[in-house]
Design a protein around this motif. Sequence first.
Motif, mmCIF file in Angstrom:
data_model
loop_
_atom_site.group_PDB
_atom_site.id
_atom_site.type_symbol
_atom_site.label_atom_id
_atom_site.label_comp_id
_atom_site.label_asym_id
_atom_site.label_seq_id
_atom_site.Cartn_x
_atom_site.Cartn_y
_atom_site.Cartn_z
ATOM 1 N N PRO A 288 74.403 22.668 16.908
ATOM 2 C CA PRO A 288 73.028 22.377 16.999
ATOM 3 C C PRO A 288 72.502 23.130 18.095
ATOM 4 N N PRO A 289 71.134 23.418 18.449
ATOM 5 C CA PRO A 289 70.582 24.237 19.477
ATOM 6 C C PRO A 289 70.929 23.759 20.947
ATOM 7 N N SER A 374 73.147 12.515 21.330
ATOM 8 C CA SER A 374 71.868 12.926 20.816
ATOM 9 C C SER A 374 71.958 12.975 19.164
ATOM 10 N N PRO A 375 70.658 12.800 18.593
ATOM 11 C CA PRO A 375 70.695 12.702 17.155
ATOM 12 C C PRO A 375 71.053 13.918 16.635
ATOM 13 N N SER A 376 70.850 15.332 17.112
ATOM 14 C CA SER A 376 71.192 16.373 16.654
ATOM 15 C C SER A 376 72.830 16.691 16.722
ATOM 16 N N SER A 377 73.366 16.079 17.777
ATOM 17 C CA SER A 377 74.917 16.082 17.706
ATOM 18 C C SER A 377 75.203 15.261 16.638
ATOM 19 N N CYS A 378 75.019 14.077 16.647
ATOM 20 C CA CYS A 378 75.614 13.124 15.728
ATOM 21 C C CYS A 378 75.072 13.497 13.922
ATOM 22 N N ASP A 382 78.167 14.542 11.380
ATOM 23 C CA ASP A 382 78.417 14.075 10.072
ATOM 24 C C ASP A 382 78.103 14.928 8.847
ATOM 25 N N THR A 383 77.366 16.111 9.155
ATOM 26 C CA THR A 383 77.051 16.930 7.945
ATOM 27 C C THR A 383 77.976 18.177 7.959
ATOM 28 N N VAL A 384 78.641 18.559 9.335
ATOM 29 C CA VAL A 384 79.295 19.747 9.117
ATOM 30 C C VAL A 384 80.768 19.445 9.555
#
Length: 523
Positions: A288-289, A374-378, A382-384
């Motif tokens: 993530p960023p 954070s939502p970006s880390s979660c 989950d996706t990668v």
Amino acid sequence: MWRGLWTLVARAARGPRRPCARQGSGARAPGSGATIFALSSGQGRCGIAVIRTSGPASGHALRSLTAPRELPRARSASLRLLTDPRSGEPLDRALVLWFPGPHSFTGEDCAEFHVHGGPAVVSGVLQALGRVPGLRPAEAGEFTRRAFAHGKLSLTEVEGLADLIHAETEAQRRQALRQLDGELGQLCSGWAETLTKALAHVEAYIDFGEDDNLEEGILEQGVFAWGSRVGTPGISVPRSPRIPPLGFLSSTADSQVRELEVALDTHLRDARRGQRLRSGAHVVVTGPPNAGKSSLVNLLSRKPVSIVSPEPGTTRDVLETPVDLAGFPALLSDTAGLREGQGPVEQEGVRRARERLEQADLILAVLDASDLASPSSCNFLDTVVTPAIARSPNGNSQRLLLVLNKSDLLPPGGPDLSPELPPHLLLSCLTGAGLDGLLEALRKELAAVCGDPSTGPPLLTRARHQHHLQACLDALGHYRRATDVALAAEALRVARGHLARLHGGGGTEEILDIIFRDFCVGK
């Protein structure tokens, strides 16, 4: 009968062989008969520069520049004053060596001049050699091509030499040395010998199948022990216990061919490890960023490849740099942070990042250790990360290392990480803490991706190797399915021919030109 049978063995053993000057290799040395010269050491100022010659006029060239002295003792260094053959002007005081053929690198008469490495000295000696009758400047790779044409190197050894010259990492050097030592060529020669024996069995049957002197059980020992070939209507299998066993038919040829098929298939299923070792594995840094991807790329490459900024979305394109990772070659890619883009440029960067992920040999997934909730880390987990780990038992899946960066921001009492977090490595790109552990993990992963050149069978480092092995395996498939003895023999000849072309030449001039064109002048 015995004489005829051994004639078949000799005939089966003929065909493409290791090239030498007497046999001919199908590869004519460029400018055959001319004497060539070139600077063999690197360009620019240096302590010592090596200038070499190869060809029948090498002895004359050595005498011309050191006149009136005689040739030095073979393969022994001698201190001589070099002078211009026309003006007699002194050029340098240098070590000279004399290598009479065929005991030289190229198989021809060779001479070496170890002169001082100043540009004026090198230029003067090269110009002096150019004035000697019968000498001309060498083309790129011409010394090595002459060594190949005179049987000093096989084609795979030539490729190993080229790889050694271009090696930039420890793993590349080890692999190139193994190939230069002839390991791949020896392996192919052993396979070709197996096919030669099998072909001798088949041709013995073709020529002597109706001969009442064939020993009982020879065909059962040979290639026709499978299927319904023995006893096929119209094929007579004479039986005579009077003839003693034939030593070269003592082993079961068909079982050896089957073993060869397994060996070829194993080498072809190496997931292109050898080619990755030669050209570099594709390692993609993603996350993530603001996870510290660009900082990690700069740390691993030891140079400022990417711009580092606290502003999210700084990297909007794929930035690539070749690096040496724990002794293995790699193409390291810094990608845009995976999130819903804020504009068309960032959206394109994210699309390219996902596209590059699909092509990666190894994924370095980076997360901020201080912001795992954070939502970006979660979402990234989950996706990668989770899907990649779930696919890991499959040997063909991508490999992934999860790196938790910014460990310096964790509480002093130790990290308080979720027990459900996948296996990971802690790292601080700021302080360098955890870098040694990351490099060791990278070494293990890249050894699996590229192959360990220190152990195991020799790797296939070029597409040419794979092409000929695949063609050989396909021909053996035709051999197994053949219903006619002549077709079976032809399939074995085709299979053996591909092995011969892999390590012994016999290819077209265009293929040889491709192999030699990457050599530098003087080698």
